[in-house]
Design an enzyme around this catalytic site. Structure first.
Site, short mmCIF file in Angstrom:
data_model
loop_
_atom_site.label_atom_id
_atom_site.label_comp_id
_atom_site.label_asym_id
_atom_site.label_seq_id
_atom_site.Cartn_x
_atom_site.Cartn_y
_atom_site.Cartn_z
N ASP A 1 -7.56 62.21 105.44
CA ASP A 1 -6.65 63.21 106.01
C ASP A 1 -7.13 63.72 107.37
O ASP A 1 -6.35 64.18 108.20
CB ASP A 1 -6.49 64.43 105.08
CG ASP A 1 -6.49 64.08 103.60
OD1 ASP A 1 -7.06 63.05 103.23
OD2 ASP A 1 -5.93 64.86 102.82
N ASP B 1 -9.34 71.12 107.82
CA ASP B 1 -7.89 71.20 108.02
C ASP B 1 -7.47 72.33 108.96
O ASP B 1 -6.28 72.62 109.08
CB ASP B 1 -7.18 71.31 106.67
CG ASP B 1 -7.23 69.99 105.91
OD1 ASP B 1 -7.11 68.93 106.56
OD2 ASP B 1 -7.42 70.01 104.68
#
Ligand code: GLY
Length: 367
Positions: A151, A90
Protein backbone atom coordinates in the site's frame (compact mmCIF):
# COMPACT_ATOMS: atom_id res chain seq x y z
CA UNK A 1 -18.98 3.68 -25.58
CA UNK A 2 -21.35 6.65 -25.34
CA UNK A 3 -21.12 9.00 -22.41
CA UNK A 4 -24.74 8.94 -21.25
CA UNK A 5 -23.93 6.42 -18.52
CA UNK A 6 -21.03 8.63 -17.35
CA UNK A 7 -23.35 11.61 -16.94
CA UNK A 8 -25.83 9.46 -15.01
CA UNK A 9 -23.04 8.06 -12.86
CA UNK A 10 -21.82 11.57 -12.08
CA UNK A 11 -25.35 12.77 -11.15
CA UNK A 12 -25.62 9.82 -8.79
CA UNK A 13 -22.28 10.79 -7.20
CA UNK A 14 -23.31 14.40 -6.63
CA UNK A 15 -26.69 13.39 -5.16
CA UNK A 16 -25.09 10.88 -2.82
CA UNK A 17 -22.30 13.15 -1.56
CA UNK A 18 -24.64 16.14 -1.11
CA UNK A 19 -26.95 13.88 0.90
CA UNK A 20 -24.33 12.12 3.04
CA UNK A 21 -22.46 15.38 3.70
CA UNK A 22 -25.51 16.47 5.72
CA UNK A 23 -25.38 13.22 7.70
CA UNK A 24 -21.60 12.91 8.23
CA UNK A 25 -20.48 16.54 8.53
CA UNK A 26 -16.74 16.78 9.19
CA UNK A 27 -16.21 13.17 10.26
CA UNK A 28 -14.34 10.08 9.09
CA UNK A 29 -16.39 7.27 7.56
CA UNK A 30 -14.65 3.92 7.00
CA UNK A 31 -16.78 0.96 5.80
CA UNK A 32 -20.48 0.18 6.10
CA UNK A 33 -22.32 -2.23 8.35
CA UNK A 34 -25.92 -2.84 7.30
CA UNK A 35 -25.67 0.10 4.92
CA UNK A 36 -24.43 2.66 7.47
CA UNK A 37 -20.84 3.86 7.62
CA UNK A 38 -18.89 3.12 10.79
CA UNK A 39 -17.01 6.27 11.76
CA UNK A 40 -13.35 6.24 12.73
CA UNK A 41 -10.71 8.61 14.13
CA UNK A 42 -8.71 11.32 12.35
CA UNK A 43 -5.51 9.26 12.57
CA UNK A 44 -7.00 6.20 10.86
CA UNK A 45 -5.47 5.42 7.45
CA UNK A 46 -8.85 6.14 5.81
CA UNK A 47 -9.25 9.66 7.28
CA UNK A 48 -8.30 11.50 4.07
CA UNK A 49 -10.89 9.87 1.83
CA UNK A 50 -13.95 11.78 3.01
CA UNK A 51 -12.34 15.25 2.67
CA UNK A 52 -10.85 13.95 -0.58
CA UNK A 53 -14.32 13.07 -1.86
CA UNK A 54 -15.68 16.45 -0.74
CA UNK A 55 -12.93 18.21 -2.72
CA UNK A 56 -13.59 16.07 -5.82
CA UNK A 57 -17.29 16.96 -5.83
CA UNK A 58 -16.58 20.58 -4.85
CA UNK A 59 -14.25 20.90 -7.86
CA UNK A 60 -17.29 20.39 -10.12
CA UNK A 61 -20.19 21.86 -8.13
CA UNK A 62 -18.44 24.69 -6.20
CA UNK A 63 -20.79 23.96 -3.31
CA UNK A 64 -19.22 26.05 -0.51
CA UNK A 65 -20.67 23.79 2.19
CA UNK A 66 -18.58 20.86 0.94
CA UNK A 67 -15.46 23.04 1.04
CA UNK A 68 -16.23 24.12 4.62
CA UNK A 69 -16.57 20.47 5.69
CA UNK A 70 -13.33 19.47 3.96
CA UNK A 71 -11.49 22.28 5.76
CA UNK A 72 -12.97 21.17 9.09
CA UNK A 73 -11.75 17.60 8.41
CA UNK A 74 -8.25 18.87 7.61
CA UNK A 75 -8.14 20.75 10.89
CA UNK A 76 -8.72 17.46 12.76
CA UNK A 77 -6.28 15.48 10.60
CA UNK A 78 -3.56 18.09 11.12
CA UNK A 79 -3.92 17.70 14.91
CA UNK A 80 -2.72 14.10 14.56
CA UNK A 81 0.76 15.37 13.76
CA UNK A 82 1.10 15.66 17.55
CA UNK A 83 0.00 12.02 18.05
CA UNK A 84 3.31 10.63 16.89
CA UNK A 85 2.90 7.15 18.39
CA UNK A 86 -0.40 6.60 16.53
CA UNK A 87 0.92 7.62 13.14
CA UNK A 88 1.95 5.33 10.33
CA UNK A 89 3.01 5.43 6.67
CA UNK A 90 -0.55 6.20 5.54
CA UNK A 91 0.01 9.88 6.31
CA UNK A 92 0.45 9.87 2.52
CA UNK A 93 -3.23 9.11 1.96
CA UNK A 94 -4.35 11.24 4.93
CA UNK A 95 -2.50 14.46 4.16
CA UNK A 96 -2.34 14.01 0.40
CA UNK A 97 -6.12 14.02 0.05
CA UNK A 98 -6.82 16.66 2.71
CA UNK A 99 -3.96 19.15 3.33
CA UNK A 100 -2.47 19.10 -0.18
CA UNK A 101 -5.91 19.45 -1.80
CA UNK A 102 -6.72 22.33 0.57
CA UNK A 103 -3.44 24.01 -0.36
CA UNK A 104 -4.17 23.52 -4.08
CA UNK A 105 -7.75 24.82 -3.88
CA UNK A 106 -7.30 27.64 -1.36
CA UNK A 107 -3.54 28.40 -1.41
CA UNK A 108 -3.69 27.72 2.31
CA UNK A 109 -0.08 27.97 3.57
CA UNK A 110 -0.90 26.30 6.90
CA UNK A 111 -2.27 23.25 5.08
CA UNK A 112 0.88 23.15 2.93
CA UNK A 113 2.99 23.20 6.12
CA UNK A 114 0.94 20.33 7.60
CA UNK A 115 1.60 18.22 4.50
CA UNK A 116 5.32 19.04 4.64
CA UNK A 117 5.45 17.98 8.29
CA UNK A 118 3.65 14.74 7.36
CA UNK A 119 6.23 14.17 4.59
CA UNK A 120 9.01 14.58 7.16
CA UNK A 121 7.31 12.01 9.40
CA UNK A 122 6.99 9.63 6.46
CA UNK A 123 10.65 10.12 5.51
CA UNK A 124 11.56 9.44 9.15
CA UNK A 125 10.04 5.96 8.82
CA UNK A 126 12.71 4.99 6.27
CA UNK A 127 15.02 2.19 7.40
CA UNK A 128 18.29 2.54 5.42
CA UNK A 129 19.47 -0.98 6.37
CA UNK A 130 16.67 -2.63 4.36
CA UNK A 131 15.85 0.39 2.18
CA UNK A 132 12.17 0.31 3.17
CA UNK A 133 9.63 2.63 4.74
CA UNK A 134 8.23 1.01 7.85
CA UNK A 135 4.47 0.69 7.54
CA UNK A 136 2.93 0.57 10.99
CA UNK A 137 3.68 1.03 14.68
CA UNK A 138 3.53 -2.13 16.80
CA UNK A 139 0.03 -3.35 17.66
CA UNK A 140 -0.06 -5.14 20.99
CA UNK A 141 2.68 -7.77 20.98
CA UNK A 142 3.04 -7.77 17.17
CA UNK A 143 6.45 -6.30 16.26
CA UNK A 144 6.19 -4.33 13.01
CA UNK A 145 9.63 -2.75 13.10
CA UNK A 146 10.71 -4.63 9.97
CA UNK A 147 7.43 -4.58 8.01
CA UNK A 148 6.92 -2.91 4.66
CA UNK A 149 3.61 -3.18 2.78
CA UNK A 150 2.54 -2.74 -0.83
CA UNK A 151 0.00 0.00 0.00
CA UNK A 152 2.96 2.32 0.70
CA UNK A 153 3.41 2.80 -3.05
CA UNK A 154 0.40 5.14 -2.77
CA UNK A 155 2.04 7.12 0.06
CA UNK A 156 5.20 7.91 -1.92
CA UNK A 157 3.57 10.82 -3.83
CA UNK A 158 3.60 12.81 -0.55
CA UNK A 159 7.40 12.55 -0.63
CA UNK A 160 7.66 13.42 -4.35
CA UNK A 161 5.35 16.39 -3.79
CA UNK A 162 7.38 17.64 -0.79
CA UNK A 163 10.64 17.46 -2.74
CA UNK A 164 9.11 19.55 -5.52
CA UNK A 165 7.65 22.11 -3.09
CA UNK A 166 10.85 22.68 -1.12
CA UNK A 167 13.14 22.18 -4.17
CA UNK A 168 15.21 19.58 -2.35
CA UNK A 169 15.52 15.98 -3.62
CA UNK A 170 15.92 14.29 -0.20
CA UNK A 171 12.33 13.06 0.04
CA UNK A 172 12.27 11.92 -3.59
CA UNK A 173 15.47 9.93 -3.00
CA UNK A 174 13.79 8.09 -0.12
CA UNK A 175 10.66 7.43 -2.21
CA UNK A 176 12.78 6.01 -5.05
CA UNK A 177 14.80 3.81 -2.70
CA UNK A 178 11.55 2.37 -1.33
CA UNK A 179 10.05 1.90 -4.81
CA UNK A 180 13.24 0.16 -6.00
CA UNK A 181 13.02 -2.17 -2.98
CA UNK A 182 9.38 -2.97 -3.89
CA UNK A 183 10.43 -3.87 -7.44
CA UNK A 184 12.94 -6.34 -6.02
CA UNK A 185 11.10 -7.81 -3.03
CA UNK A 186 7.34 -7.57 -3.68
CA UNK A 187 6.89 -8.46 -7.35
CA UNK A 188 6.10 -12.17 -7.74
CA UNK A 189 7.22 -12.50 -11.36
CA UNK A 190 3.78 -12.75 -13.00
CA UNK A 191 2.60 -9.22 -12.15
CA UNK A 192 1.08 -10.18 -8.80
CA UNK A 193 2.50 -8.71 -5.59
CA UNK A 194 2.92 -9.65 -1.94
CA UNK A 195 1.05 -7.58 0.61
CA UNK A 196 3.72 -7.59 3.36
CA UNK A 197 7.45 -8.23 3.29
CA UNK A 198 9.22 -8.50 6.66
CA UNK A 199 12.88 -7.49 7.04
CA UNK A 200 15.32 -7.76 9.90
CA UNK A 201 15.27 -4.10 10.99
CA UNK A 202 18.90 -4.29 12.21
CA UNK A 203 20.60 -5.97 9.25
CA UNK A 204 18.01 -5.17 6.57
CA UNK A 205 17.96 -8.83 5.45
CA UNK A 206 14.66 -9.99 3.96
CA UNK A 207 12.98 -12.45 6.35
CA UNK A 208 9.74 -13.47 4.61
CA UNK A 209 6.62 -12.44 2.76
CA UNK A 210 3.41 -12.46 4.79
CA UNK A 211 -0.22 -12.90 3.74
CA UNK A 212 -1.41 -9.66 5.37
CA UNK A 213 -4.85 -8.90 3.96
CA UNK A 214 -4.42 -11.49 1.23
CA UNK A 215 -5.37 -15.17 1.28
CA UNK A 216 -1.77 -16.40 1.62
CA UNK A 217 1.79 -15.07 1.49
CA UNK A 218 2.12 -16.03 -2.19
CA UNK A 219 -1.49 -15.35 -3.24
CA UNK A 220 -2.56 -12.12 -4.93
CA UNK A 221 -4.68 -9.78 -2.81
CA UNK A 222 -6.57 -7.82 -5.43
CA UNK A 223 -6.51 -4.44 -3.67
CA UNK A 224 -2.76 -4.87 -3.14
CA UNK A 225 -2.36 -5.33 -6.90
CA UNK A 226 -4.43 -2.18 -7.47
CA UNK A 227 -2.24 -0.18 -5.06
CA UNK A 228 0.87 -1.43 -6.89
CA UNK A 229 -0.53 -0.68 -10.35
CA UNK A 230 -1.52 2.88 -9.44
CA UNK A 231 1.46 3.50 -7.13
CA UNK A 232 4.07 2.54 -9.73
CA UNK A 233 2.30 4.71 -12.31
CA UNK A 234 2.58 7.67 -9.91
CA UNK A 235 6.25 6.95 -9.20
CA UNK A 236 6.85 7.02 -12.97
CA UNK A 237 4.90 10.29 -13.25
CA UNK A 238 7.14 11.98 -10.66
CA UNK A 239 10.51 10.47 -11.65
CA UNK A 240 10.29 9.47 -15.32
CA UNK A 241 11.98 6.15 -14.43
CA UNK A 242 10.93 3.59 -17.04
CA UNK A 243 11.27 0.65 -14.63
CA UNK A 244 8.33 2.03 -12.65
CA UNK A 245 6.16 2.34 -15.76
CA UNK A 246 7.09 -1.22 -16.78
CA UNK A 247 6.09 -2.46 -13.30
CA UNK A 248 2.77 -0.57 -13.46
CA UNK A 249 2.04 -2.16 -16.84
CA UNK A 250 3.04 -5.63 -15.67
CA UNK A 251 0.69 -5.43 -12.68
CA UNK A 252 -2.05 -3.98 -14.94
CA UNK A 253 -1.69 -6.92 -17.31
CA UNK A 254 -1.99 -9.39 -14.44
CA UNK A 255 -4.97 -7.54 -12.98
CA UNK A 256 -6.86 -7.30 -16.27
CA UNK A 257 -6.07 -10.86 -17.38
CA UNK A 258 -7.47 -12.29 -14.15
CA UNK A 259 -10.75 -10.37 -13.94
CA UNK A 260 -14.03 -12.27 -14.04
CA UNK A 261 -16.59 -11.43 -16.74
CA UNK A 262 -18.00 -8.39 -14.92
CA UNK A 263 -14.51 -6.81 -14.57
CA UNK A 264 -14.57 -6.64 -10.78
CA UNK A 265 -12.11 -8.95 -9.01
CA UNK A 266 -12.67 -11.38 -6.19
CA UNK A 267 -10.94 -10.09 -3.07
CA UNK A 268 -7.89 -12.24 -3.91
CA UNK A 269 -6.89 -13.42 -7.39
CA UNK A 270 -5.52 -16.75 -6.11
CA UNK A 271 -8.29 -18.23 -4.03
CA UNK A 272 -8.80 -22.01 -3.87
CA UNK A 273 -10.76 -23.36 -6.85
CA UNK A 274 -14.00 -23.97 -4.94
CA UNK A 275 -14.28 -20.31 -3.92
CA UNK A 276 -16.56 -19.05 -6.68
CA UNK A 277 -19.01 -17.62 -4.18
CA UNK A 278 -16.25 -15.57 -2.54
CA UNK A 279 -16.92 -11.83 -2.26
CA UNK A 280 -15.71 -9.35 -4.85
CA UNK A 281 -13.79 -6.22 -3.97
CA UNK A 282 -15.30 -3.28 -5.81
CA UNK A 283 -12.70 -0.98 -4.19
CA UNK A 284 -9.86 -2.86 -5.94
CA UNK A 285 -11.66 -2.35 -9.26
CA UNK A 286 -12.12 1.38 -8.60
CA UNK A 287 -8.47 1.91 -7.57
CA UNK A 288 -7.26 -0.04 -10.60
CA UNK A 289 -9.54 1.95 -12.94
CA UNK A 290 -8.09 5.23 -11.67
CA UNK A 291 -4.57 3.79 -11.98
CA UNK A 292 -5.23 2.59 -15.53
CA UNK A 293 -6.41 6.09 -16.47
CA UNK A 294 -3.18 7.43 -14.95
CA UNK A 295 -1.14 5.04 -17.13
CA UNK A 296 -3.26 6.07 -20.14
CA UNK A 297 -2.47 9.75 -19.60
CA UNK A 298 1.25 9.01 -19.10
CA UNK A 299 1.80 6.84 -22.18
CA UNK A 300 -0.63 8.56 -24.59
CA UNK A 301 -1.14 7.35 -28.19
CA UNK A 302 -2.78 4.02 -29.11
CA UNK A 303 -1.31 2.19 -26.16
CA UNK A 304 -2.85 4.79 -23.83
CA UNK A 305 -6.22 4.29 -25.49
CA UNK A 306 -6.12 0.59 -24.58
CA UNK A 307 -5.60 1.41 -20.90
CA UNK A 308 -8.36 4.02 -21.07
CA UNK A 309 -10.73 1.49 -22.62
CA UNK A 310 -9.93 -1.07 -19.92
CA UNK A 311 -10.63 1.54 -17.22
CA UNK A 312 -13.88 2.53 -18.88
CA UNK A 313 -15.09 -1.08 -18.99
CA UNK A 314 -14.42 -1.46 -15.27
CA UNK A 315 -16.17 1.82 -14.41
CA UNK A 316 -19.13 0.97 -16.63
CA UNK A 317 -19.56 -2.32 -14.77
CA UNK A 318 -19.14 -0.64 -11.38
CA UNK A 319 -21.87 1.85 -12.26
CA UNK A 320 -24.27 -0.72 -13.70
CA UNK A 321 -23.66 -3.68 -11.40
CA UNK A 322 -22.19 -2.31 -8.18
CA UNK A 323 -24.26 0.82 -7.49
CA UNK A 324 -27.56 -0.95 -8.00
CA UNK A 325 -29.28 -0.76 -4.63
CA UNK A 326 -27.01 2.02 -3.36
CA UNK A 327 -30.09 3.96 -2.19
CA UNK A 328 -30.16 1.49 0.72
CA UNK A 329 -26.54 2.27 1.65
CA UNK A 330 -24.69 5.42 2.68
CA UNK A 331 -21.98 4.35 0.24
CA UNK A 332 -21.88 4.62 -3.54
CA UNK A 333 -20.22 1.33 -4.47
CA UNK A 334 -21.57 -1.87 -2.98
CA UNK A 335 -19.72 -5.19 -2.60
CA UNK A 336 -16.31 -4.06 -1.38
CA UNK A 337 -14.13 -6.23 0.85
CA UNK A 338 -12.16 -4.49 3.60
CA UNK A 339 -10.37 -7.39 5.31
CA UNK A 340 -11.87 -10.77 4.48
CA UNK A 341 -9.79 -12.98 6.81
CA UNK A 342 -10.74 -10.85 9.81
CA UNK A 343 -14.36 -10.44 8.68
CA UNK A 344 -14.08 -6.64 8.67
CA UNK A 345 -16.33 -4.77 6.21
CA UNK A 346 -17.03 -7.75 3.95
CA UNK A 347 -19.59 -7.15 1.16
CA UNK A 348 -19.72 -3.52 2.23
CA UNK A 349 -19.28 -0.01 0.91
CA UNK A 350 -15.78 1.30 1.61
CA UNK A 351 -14.92 4.99 1.71
CA UNK A 352 -11.73 4.38 -0.33
CA UNK A 353 -13.72 2.45 -2.95
CA UNK A 354 -16.06 5.41 -3.25
CA UNK A 355 -13.16 7.87 -3.37
CA UNK A 356 -11.33 6.13 -6.25
CA UNK A 357 -14.58 5.47 -8.13
CA UNK A 358 -15.37 9.20 -8.09
CA UNK A 359 -11.76 10.16 -8.89
CA UNK A 360 -11.76 7.77 -11.86
CA UNK A 361 -15.15 8.99 -13.15
CA UNK A 362 -13.83 12.56 -13.09
CA UNK A 363 -10.64 11.55 -14.90
CA UNK A 364 -12.72 9.76 -17.54
CA UNK A 365 -14.99 12.79 -17.91
CA UNK A 366 -12.00 14.92 -18.94
CA UNK A 367 -9.87 12.23 -20.67
N1 GLY B 1 -4.44 -1.57 4.42
C1 GLY B 1 -5.12 -0.72 3.54
C2 GLY B 1 -6.11 -1.44 2.72
O1 GLY B 1 -6.97 -2.10 3.27
O2 GLY B 1 -6.05 -1.36 1.52
Amino acid sequence: MDNVWLEKAWEQVVDKIEQTSHTFGAAFPNGTEHGRFVMTSAHDWVAGFWPGLLWLVYSETKNERLQTLAVACEEQISQTLWEFEHLHHDVGFMFGLSSIKQYEHLEDEAAKRHALMAASLLAGRFNPAGSFIRAWPNWGNEDHSGWAIIDCMMNLPLLYWASEVIADPRYRHIAELHADMVLKEFMQGDGSVHHIVAFDPETGARVEALAGQGYAADSAWSRGAAWALYGFALSYKYTGKETYLEAAKQVAQFFLANLPADKVPYWDFRLPKDSDDMPRDSSAAAIAASGLLEIASLVGTDEGLRYKQAAEEILFSLFHNYTEGQEESQGLLLHGTGYFMKDIHVDASLIYGDYYYVEALLKLKYA
